[in-house]
Design a protein around this motif. Sequence first.
Motif, PDB file in Angstrom:
ATOM      1  N   GLY A 108       0.771  -1.238   0.000  1.00  0.00           N
ATOM      2  CA  GLY A 108       0.000   0.000   0.000  1.00  0.00           C
ATOM      3  C   GLY A 108       0.799   1.283   0.000  1.00  0.00           C
ATOM      4  N   ILE A 109       2.075   1.221  -0.361  1.00  0.00           N
ATOM      5  CA  ILE A 109       2.912   2.427  -0.399  1.00  0.00           C
ATOM      6  C   ILE A 109       3.377   2.639  -1.831  1.00  0.00           C
ATOM      7  N   ASP A 110       3.080   3.821  -2.366  1.00  0.00           N
ATOM      8  CA  ASP A 110       3.386   4.133  -3.763  1.00  0.00           C
ATOM      9  C   ASP A 110       4.703   4.894  -3.864  1.00  0.00           C
ATOM     10  N   LEU A 111       5.686   4.272  -4.489  1.00  0.00           N
ATOM     11  CA  LEU A 111       6.989   4.913  -4.699  1.00  0.00           C
ATOM     12  C   LEU A 111       7.211   5.300  -6.155  1.00  0.00           C
ATOM     13  N   ALA A 112       6.201   5.131  -6.994  1.00  0.00           N
ATOM     14  CA  ALA A 112       6.369   5.325  -8.433  1.00  0.00           C
ATOM     15  C   ALA A 112       6.913   6.708  -8.798  1.00  0.00           C
ATOM     16  N   ALA A 113       6.539   7.727  -8.055  1.00  0.00           N
ATOM     17  CA  ALA A 113       6.975   9.083  -8.392  1.00  0.00           C
ATOM     18  C   ALA A 113       8.253   9.503  -7.655  1.00  0.00           C
ATOM     19  N   GLN A 114       8.804   8.631  -6.837  1.00  0.00           N
ATOM     20  CA  GLN A 114       9.995   8.974  -6.055  1.00  0.00           C
ATOM     21  C   GLN A 114      11.261   8.884  -6.905  1.00  0.00           C
ATOM     22  N   THR A 115      12.233   9.707  -6.559  1.00  0.00           N
ATOM     23  CA  THR A 115      13.539   9.649  -7.215  1.00  0.00           C
ATOM     24  C   THR A 115      14.618   9.609  -6.138  1.00  0.00           C
ATOM     25  N   PRO A 116      15.644   8.806  -6.338  1.00  0.00           N
ATOM     26  CA  PRO A 116      16.751   8.759  -5.372  1.00  0.00           C
ATOM     27  C   PRO A 116      17.447  10.121  -5.270  1.00  0.00           C
ATOM     28  N   LYS A 117      17.908  10.436  -4.055  1.00  0.00           N
ATOM     29  CA  LYS A 117      18.565  11.713  -3.795  1.00  0.00           C
ATOM     30  C   LYS A 117      19.959  11.470  -3.220  1.00  0.00           C
ATOM     31  N   LEU A 118      20.848  12.401  -3.473  1.00  0.00           N
ATOM     32  CA  LEU A 118      22.210  12.323  -2.951  1.00  0.00           C
ATOM     33  C   LEU A 118      22.244  12.767  -1.492  1.00  0.00           C
ATOM     34  N   LEU A 119      22.931  12.008  -0.670  1.00  0.00           N
ATOM     35  CA  LEU A 119      23.109  12.353   0.731  1.00  0.00           C
ATOM     36  C   LEU A 119      23.996  13.584   0.851  1.00  0.00           C
ATOM     37  N   THR A 120      23.553  14.552   1.629  1.00  0.00           N
ATOM     38  CA  THR A 120      24.338  15.774   1.850  1.00  0.00           C
ATOM     39  C   THR A 120      24.699  15.895   3.325  1.00  0.00           C
ATOM     40  N   THR A 121      25.766  16.619   3.592  1.00  0.00           N
ATOM     41  CA  THR A 121      26.139  16.851   4.993  1.00  0.00           C
ATOM     42  C   THR A 121      25.048  17.655   5.702  1.00  0.00           C
ATOM     43  N   GLU A 122      24.355  18.529   4.973  1.00  0.00           N
ATOM     44  CA  GLU A 122      23.288  19.326   5.578  1.00  0.00           C
ATOM     45  C   GLU A 122      22.148  18.434   6.059  1.00  0.00           C
ATOM     46  N   ALA A 123      21.809  17.413   5.272  1.00  0.00           N
ATOM     47  CA  ALA A 123      20.738  16.498   5.674  1.00  0.00           C
ATOM     48  C   ALA A 123      21.120  15.735   6.929  1.00  0.00           C
TER      49      ALA A 123
END
Length: 137
Positions: free
Chosen positions: A39-54
Amino acid sequence: MAAAFLTHLAQGRVEVRSAGSAPADSVNPAVVEAMHEVGIDLAAQTPKLLTTEAVRASDVVITMGCGDACPVFPGKRYLDWKLDDPAGQGVEAVRPIRDAIEARVRTLLDETLRDETLLDETLRDGTLRGDLPPAEG
Protein backbone atom coordinates in the motif's frame (compact mmCIF):
# COMPACT_ATOMS: atom_id res chain seq x y z
CA MET A 1 11.94 1.73 1.57
CA ALA A 2 12.83 2.71 5.12
CA ALA A 3 11.90 6.36 4.56
CA ALA A 4 8.65 5.35 2.86
CA PHE A 5 7.70 3.07 5.75
CA LEU A 6 8.63 5.70 8.33
CA THR A 7 6.66 8.39 6.53
CA HIS A 8 3.67 6.07 6.22
CA LEU A 9 3.75 4.73 9.79
CA ALA A 10 4.67 7.95 11.60
CA GLN A 11 1.74 9.85 10.09
CA GLY A 12 3.49 13.21 10.38
CA ARG A 13 4.94 12.67 13.87
CA VAL A 14 8.53 12.69 12.58
CA GLU A 15 10.33 14.44 9.75
CA VAL A 16 11.81 11.95 7.32
CA ARG A 17 14.70 12.46 4.91
CA SER A 18 15.96 9.88 2.47
CA ALA A 19 19.21 9.96 0.55
CA GLY A 20 22.07 7.75 -0.54
CA SER A 21 25.82 8.07 -0.88
CA ALA A 22 25.61 6.75 -4.46
CA PRO A 23 21.95 7.02 -5.52
CA ALA A 24 20.69 5.30 -8.65
CA ASP A 25 18.95 7.23 -11.42
CA SER A 26 15.58 5.74 -10.49
CA VAL A 27 13.96 3.56 -7.84
CA ASN A 28 14.33 -0.16 -8.55
CA PRO A 29 11.07 -1.30 -10.25
CA ALA A 30 11.02 -4.41 -8.03
CA VAL A 31 11.13 -2.15 -4.95
CA VAL A 32 8.28 -0.05 -6.37
CA GLU A 33 6.25 -3.22 -6.92
CA ALA A 34 7.03 -4.71 -3.50
CA MET A 35 6.09 -1.48 -1.74
CA HIS A 36 2.92 -1.18 -3.81
CA GLU A 37 1.94 -4.63 -2.47
CA VAL A 38 1.83 -3.16 1.04
CA GLY A 39 0.00 0.00 0.00
CA ILE A 40 2.91 2.43 -0.40
CA ASP A 41 3.39 4.13 -3.76
CA LEU A 42 6.99 4.91 -4.70
CA ALA A 43 6.37 5.32 -8.43
CA ALA A 44 6.98 9.08 -8.39
CA GLN A 45 9.99 8.97 -6.05
CA THR A 46 13.54 9.65 -7.21
CA PRO A 47 16.75 8.76 -5.37
CA LYS A 48 18.57 11.71 -3.80
CA LEU A 49 22.21 12.32 -2.95
CA LEU A 50 23.11 12.35 0.73
CA THR A 51 24.34 15.77 1.85
CA THR A 52 26.14 16.85 4.99
CA GLU A 53 23.29 19.33 5.58
CA ALA A 54 20.74 16.50 5.67
CA VAL A 55 22.81 14.56 8.21
CA ARG A 56 23.48 17.68 10.29
CA ALA A 57 19.72 18.40 10.43
CA SER A 58 18.85 14.84 11.56
CA ASP A 59 18.58 13.39 15.06
CA VAL A 60 18.78 9.77 13.90
CA VAL A 61 20.80 8.66 10.88
CA ILE A 62 20.19 5.21 9.46
CA THR A 63 22.85 3.89 7.13
CA MET A 64 22.83 0.75 5.07
CA GLY A 65 26.47 0.13 4.36
CA CYS A 66 27.67 3.53 3.18
CA GLY A 67 30.84 3.29 5.27
CA ASP A 68 33.16 6.30 5.07
CA ALA A 69 30.94 8.02 2.48
CA CYS A 70 28.46 9.02 5.21
CA PRO A 71 29.26 12.16 7.19
CA VAL A 72 29.44 11.73 10.97
CA PHE A 73 28.59 14.45 13.47
CA PRO A 74 28.73 14.32 17.27
CA GLY A 75 25.41 14.10 19.06
CA LYS A 76 23.61 12.15 16.34
CA ARG A 77 22.26 8.64 16.80
CA TYR A 78 23.65 6.39 14.06
CA LEU A 79 22.21 3.01 13.16
CA ASP A 80 23.82 0.87 10.47
CA TRP A 81 21.31 -1.66 9.23
CA LYS A 82 22.96 -4.69 7.63
CA LEU A 83 20.57 -5.76 4.88
CA ASP A 84 20.80 -7.33 1.46
CA ASP A 85 20.94 -4.77 -1.32
CA PRO A 86 17.77 -4.84 -3.45
CA ALA A 87 19.65 -3.38 -6.45
CA GLY A 88 19.27 -5.67 -9.44
CA GLN A 89 16.98 -8.03 -7.53
CA GLY A 90 13.53 -9.17 -8.59
CA VAL A 91 10.43 -8.68 -6.48
CA GLU A 92 10.74 -12.17 -4.94
CA ALA A 93 14.14 -11.23 -3.48
CA VAL A 94 12.99 -7.72 -2.50
CA ARG A 95 10.01 -8.85 -0.40
CA PRO A 96 12.06 -10.25 2.52
CA ILE A 97 14.27 -7.14 2.46
CA ARG A 98 11.13 -4.97 2.51
CA ASP A 99 9.72 -6.95 5.43
CA ALA A 100 12.98 -6.69 7.41
CA ILE A 101 13.09 -2.94 6.83
CA GLU A 102 9.48 -2.55 7.93
CA ALA A 103 10.15 -4.46 11.16
CA ARG A 104 13.18 -2.29 11.94
CA VAL A 105 11.29 0.91 11.15
CA ARG A 106 8.42 -0.12 13.43
CA THR A 107 10.88 -0.82 16.27
CA LEU A 108 12.69 2.49 15.70
CA LEU A 109 9.42 4.42 15.60
CA ASP A 110 8.17 2.75 18.79
CA GLU A 111 11.46 3.56 20.58
CA THR A 112 11.56 7.12 19.30
CA LEU A 113 7.97 7.94 20.19
CA ARG A 114 8.32 6.25 23.60
CA ASP A 115 11.50 8.30 24.29
CA GLU A 116 9.72 11.50 23.22
CA THR A 117 6.74 10.67 25.44
CA LEU A 118 9.06 10.09 28.41
CA LEU A 119 10.87 13.37 27.72
CA ASP A 120 7.56 15.24 27.39
CA GLU A 121 6.37 13.76 30.68
CA THR A 122 9.66 14.62 32.37
CA LEU A 123 9.57 18.20 31.10
CA ARG A 124 5.91 18.52 32.11
CA ASP A 125 6.76 17.29 35.63
CA GLY A 126 9.80 19.59 35.84
CA THR A 127 12.10 16.73 36.77
CA LEU A 128 14.60 16.95 33.92
CA ARG A 129 16.44 19.91 35.41
CA GLY A 130 15.88 21.44 38.80
CA ASP A 131 15.34 24.90 37.34
CA LEU A 132 12.44 23.86 35.08
CA PRO A 133 9.11 24.63 36.71
CA PRO A 134 6.29 22.12 36.34
CA ALA A 135 3.97 22.82 33.44
CA GLU A 136 0.69 24.39 34.40
CA GLY A 137 -2.41 22.89 33.16
